[in-house]
Design a protein around this motif. Sequence first.
Motif, PDB file in Angstrom:
ATOM      1  N   ARG A   1       0.832  -1.211   0.000  1.00  0.00           N
ATOM      2  CA  ARG A   1       0.000   0.000   0.000  1.00  0.00           C
ATOM      3  C   ARG A   1       0.862   1.255   0.000  1.00  0.00           C
ATOM      4  NH1 ARG A   1      -3.423  -3.300   3.307  1.00  0.00           N
ATOM      5  NH2 ARG A   1      -2.343  -2.620   5.184  1.00  0.00           N
ATOM      6  N   LEU A   2       2.004   1.197   0.658  1.00  0.00           N
ATOM      7  CA  LEU A   2       2.905   2.340   0.673  1.00  0.00           C
ATOM      8  C   LEU A   2       3.430   2.628  -0.739  1.00  0.00           C
ATOM      9  CD1 LEU A   2       4.116   4.347   2.697  1.00  0.00           C
ATOM     10  CD2 LEU A   2       6.067   2.799   2.954  1.00  0.00           C
ATOM     11  N   SER A   3       3.660   1.566  -1.513  1.00  0.00           N
ATOM     12  CA  SER A   3       4.160   1.740  -2.884  1.00  0.00           C
ATOM     13  C   SER A   3       3.082   2.300  -3.808  1.00  0.00           C
ATOM     14  CB  SER A   3       4.674   0.405  -3.439  1.00  0.00           C
ATOM     15  OG  SER A   3       3.618  -0.519  -3.569  1.00  0.00           O
ATOM     16  N   LEU A   4       1.802   2.189  -3.395  1.00  0.00           N
ATOM     17  CA  LEU A   4       0.727   2.808  -4.172  1.00  0.00           C
ATOM     18  C   LEU A   4       0.606   4.293  -3.846  1.00  0.00           C
ATOM     19  CD1 LEU A   4      -2.064   0.080  -3.851  1.00  0.00           C
ATOM     20  CD2 LEU A   4      -0.586   0.535  -5.812  1.00  0.00           C
ATOM     21  N   MET A   5       1.035   4.677  -2.649  1.00  0.00           N
ATOM     22  CA  MET A   5       0.958   6.077  -2.226  1.00  0.00           C
ATOM     23  C   MET A   5       2.127   6.889  -2.768  1.00  0.00           C
ATOM     24  SD  MET A   5      -0.067   5.245   1.731  1.00  0.00           S
ATOM     25  CE  MET A   5       0.065   6.933   2.293  1.00  0.00           C
ATOM     26  N   LEU A   6       3.256   6.214  -3.003  1.00  0.00           N
ATOM     27  CA  LEU A   6       4.478   6.899  -3.416  1.00  0.00           C
ATOM     28  C   LEU A   6       5.111   6.181  -4.609  1.00  0.00           C
ATOM     29  CD1 LEU A   6       6.115   7.387   0.114  1.00  0.00           C
ATOM     30  CD2 LEU A   6       4.868   9.108  -1.183  1.00  0.00           C
ATOM     31  N   PRO A   7       5.939   6.857  -5.369  1.00  0.00           N
ATOM     32  CA  PRO A   7       6.642   6.212  -6.491  1.00  0.00           C
ATOM     33  C   PRO A   7       7.851   5.410  -5.994  1.00  0.00           C
ATOM     34  CG  PRO A   7       7.241   8.516  -6.387  1.00  0.00           C
ATOM     35  CD  PRO A   7       6.193   8.313  -5.337  1.00  0.00           C
ATOM     36  N   ILE A   8       7.580   4.350  -5.245  1.00  0.00           N
ATOM     37  CA  ILE A   8       8.664   3.543  -4.691  1.00  0.00           C
ATOM     38  C   ILE A   8       8.376   2.066  -4.942  1.00  0.00           C
ATOM     39  CG2 ILE A   8       9.246   5.200  -2.872  1.00  0.00           C
ATOM     40  CD1 ILE A   8       7.681   3.442  -0.911  1.00  0.00           C
ATOM     41  N   ARG A   9       9.407   1.259  -4.810  1.00  0.00           N
ATOM     42  CA  ARG A   9       9.278  -0.190  -4.880  1.00  0.00           C
ATOM     43  C   ARG A   9      10.188  -0.789  -3.813  1.00  0.00           C
ATOM     44  NH1 ARG A   9      13.620  -2.353  -8.087  1.00  0.00           N
ATOM     45  NH2 ARG A   9      14.916  -0.652  -8.950  1.00  0.00           N
ATOM     46  N   SER A  10       9.945  -2.040  -3.476  1.00  0.00           N
ATOM     47  CA  SER A  10      10.746  -2.696  -2.443  1.00  0.00           C
ATOM     48  C   SER A  10      11.391  -3.953  -2.990  1.00  0.00           C
ATOM     49  CB  SER A  10       9.873  -3.050  -1.234  1.00  0.00           C
ATOM     50  OG  SER A  10       8.889  -3.997  -1.594  1.00  0.00           O
ATOM     51  N   ILE A  11      12.632  -4.208  -2.548  1.00  0.00           N
ATOM     52  CA  ILE A  11      13.324  -5.437  -2.927  1.00  0.00           C
ATOM     53  C   ILE A  11      14.005  -6.002  -1.683  1.00  0.00           C
ATOM     54  CG2 ILE A  11      13.733  -4.689  -5.307  1.00  0.00           C
ATOM     55  CD1 ILE A  11      16.644  -4.072  -4.456  1.00  0.00           C
ATOM     56  N   PRO A  12      14.106  -7.339  -1.589  1.00  0.00           N
ATOM     57  CA  PRO A  12      14.823  -7.926  -0.443  1.00  0.00           C
ATOM     58  C   PRO A  12      16.301  -7.547  -0.502  1.00  0.00           C
ATOM     59  CG  PRO A  12      13.468  -9.572  -1.572  1.00  0.00           C
ATOM     60  CD  PRO A  12      13.526  -8.368  -2.463  1.00  0.00           C
ATOM     61  N   SER A  13      16.872  -7.261   0.668  1.00  0.00           N
ATOM     62  CA  SER A  13      18.289  -6.928   0.751  1.00  0.00           C
ATOM     63  C   SER A  13      18.835  -7.538   2.037  1.00  0.00           C
ATOM     64  CB  SER A  13      18.489  -5.409   0.750  1.00  0.00           C
ATOM     65  OG  SER A  13      19.860  -5.075   0.915  1.00  0.00           O
ATOM     66  N   GLY A  14      19.363  -8.770   1.897  1.00  0.00           N
ATOM     67  CA  GLY A  14      19.810  -9.481   3.088  1.00  0.00           C
ATOM     68  C   GLY A  14      18.625  -9.817   3.968  1.00  0.00           C
ATOM     69  N   GLU A  15      18.663  -9.361   5.207  1.00  0.00           N
ATOM     70  CA  GLU A  15      17.555  -9.600   6.129  1.00  0.00           C
ATOM     71  C   GLU A  15      16.603  -8.418   6.182  1.00  0.00           C
ATOM     72  OE1 GLU A  15      19.267 -10.541   9.881  1.00  0.00           O
ATOM     73  OE2 GLU A  15      20.037 -12.510   9.207  1.00  0.00           O
ATOM     74  N   LYS A  16      16.731  -7.454   5.266  1.00  0.00           N
ATOM     75  CA  LYS A  16      15.907  -6.257   5.258  1.00  0.00           C
ATOM     76  C   LYS A  16      15.138  -6.114   3.947  1.00  0.00           C
ATOM     77  CE  LYS A  16      18.982  -3.610   8.303  1.00  0.00           C
ATOM     78  NZ  LYS A  16      19.765  -2.331   8.458  1.00  0.00           N
ATOM     79  N   LEU A  17      14.201  -5.156   3.943  1.00  0.00           N
ATOM     80  CA  LEU A  17      13.541  -4.738   2.717  1.00  0.00           C
ATOM     81  C   LEU A  17      14.093  -3.356   2.369  1.00  0.00           C
ATOM     82  CD1 LEU A  17       9.759  -5.637   3.162  1.00  0.00           C
ATOM     83  CD2 LEU A  17      11.377  -6.629   1.525  1.00  0.00           C
ATOM     84  N   LEU A  18      14.496  -3.180   1.134  1.00  0.00           N
ATOM     85  CA  LEU A  18      15.068  -1.921   0.704  1.00  0.00           C
ATOM     86  C   LEU A  18      14.053  -1.186  -0.167  1.00  0.00           C
ATOM     87  CD1 LEU A  18      17.628  -0.123   0.667  1.00  0.00           C
ATOM     88  CD2 LEU A  18      18.300  -1.323  -1.436  1.00  0.00           C
ATOM     89  N   LEU A  19      13.784   0.093   0.159  1.00  0.00           N
ATOM     90  CA  LEU A  19      12.860   0.912  -0.616  1.00  0.00           C
ATOM     91  C   LEU A  19      13.660   1.734  -1.616  1.00  0.00           C
ATOM     92  CD1 LEU A  19      10.333   2.243   2.081  1.00  0.00           C
ATOM     93  CD2 LEU A  19      10.240   0.151   0.683  1.00  0.00           C
ATOM     94  N   LEU A  20      13.254   1.621  -2.902  1.00  0.00           N
ATOM     95  CA  LEU A  20      13.909   2.338  -4.006  1.00  0.00           C
ATOM     96  C   LEU A  20      12.901   3.160  -4.763  1.00  0.00           C
ATOM     97  CD1 LEU A  20      15.874  -0.743  -5.410  1.00  0.00           C
ATOM     98  CD2 LEU A  20      16.845   1.052  -3.959  1.00  0.00           C
ATOM     99  N   ARG A  21      13.372   4.130  -5.518  1.00  0.00           N
ATOM    100  CA  ARG A  21      12.497   4.866  -6.414  1.00  0.00           C
ATOM    101  C   ARG A  21      12.090   3.968  -7.573  1.00  0.00           C
ATOM    102  NH1 ARG A  21      12.423  10.275  -5.514  1.00  0.00           N
ATOM    103  NH2 ARG A  21      14.073  11.111  -4.168  1.00  0.00           N
TER     104      ARG A  21
END
Length: 319
Positions: free
Chosen positions: A298-318
């Motif tokens: 839902r956050l990616s629908l509010m903003l021009p961002i996407r998420s990808i796995p990065s190790g044990e975290k989620l990384l938010l990118l444009r």
Amino acid sequence: MANASAWLARLQRDDVSEADALEFEAWLAESSANAGAYRRTLALWHEYEAAAEAVLVELAAASRPSRPVRAVARPGLSRRWLVGGGGFAVAAGLAVAVMPSLLAGPAIQSYATGKGQHQRITLADGSVVDLDAETKLSVSFSRGARRVTLADGEAIFDVAHDAGRPFIVAASNHVVRVVGTQFDVRNRHDGLSVTVARGKVDVRPAAAATSGRAFLLTAGQRLEIDGTGLERLSAVDPQETFSWRSGRLVYRAEPLANVVADLNRQFVEQIEVSDPELGRTPVTGVIVLDDQASVVARLSLMLPIRSIPSGEKLLLLRK
């Protein structure tokens, strides 16, 4: 009255648990008469505390029947403490509950919540506190004041009215002082905020602080003090601030970095913003805290961002 006195004594123990608090809430909910009896017992206890020394003298005299006891009026001591019958029995019963705290000083009770954990506690005076995730709070009641330290986190306080004992919250080198009201205090790494829903709240720097002003907040006002000491007073809807209690976070032009910091307190898997500029992107909207995957989607629908796995975290990118 006997059950109310028993609850009052039980809630003064050093080892009061969450189970005790839940049972107390259930007992209050059984009947409006229970709440009324507890309030009357609490008022009687407060009267006792105000005249504690004189009452202890009378109790000591009453334990020596060989010597005639002459009732002498003492300043601040109600005559019903000096007569026989049920009133004196209640006084003696309350003395059993209160005397340990008079002798040993106020006990400190500590509470802490973990990631995604919320907790509601009912204090001995009837005040109710809701703790947000990753919050540390300690409580210390004495005859003259009700003191709480919010070392870290956020809490909503619904304070029982007691003109004789102010309710004081210490947080981030500031002191929040009330008599009876409802308000939210947030003490996080990015600063302090106090939001009032009912009554009036006095916020001022602690004695050790070197700068800052005093504010008297009323319902619908929020005071924010950032990490540099910058103060900002604004009009808000308190229920938006309180919405975390029901699993919703409401934001109005809040930087994405702050939103992510809030989400990282709610979920085990941590989220990271790819760069500082992206972290400054303003977020306006409501985030429902159901599961992390849905929240990020839902956050990616509010903003021009996407998420990808990065190790044990989620990384938010444009995008």
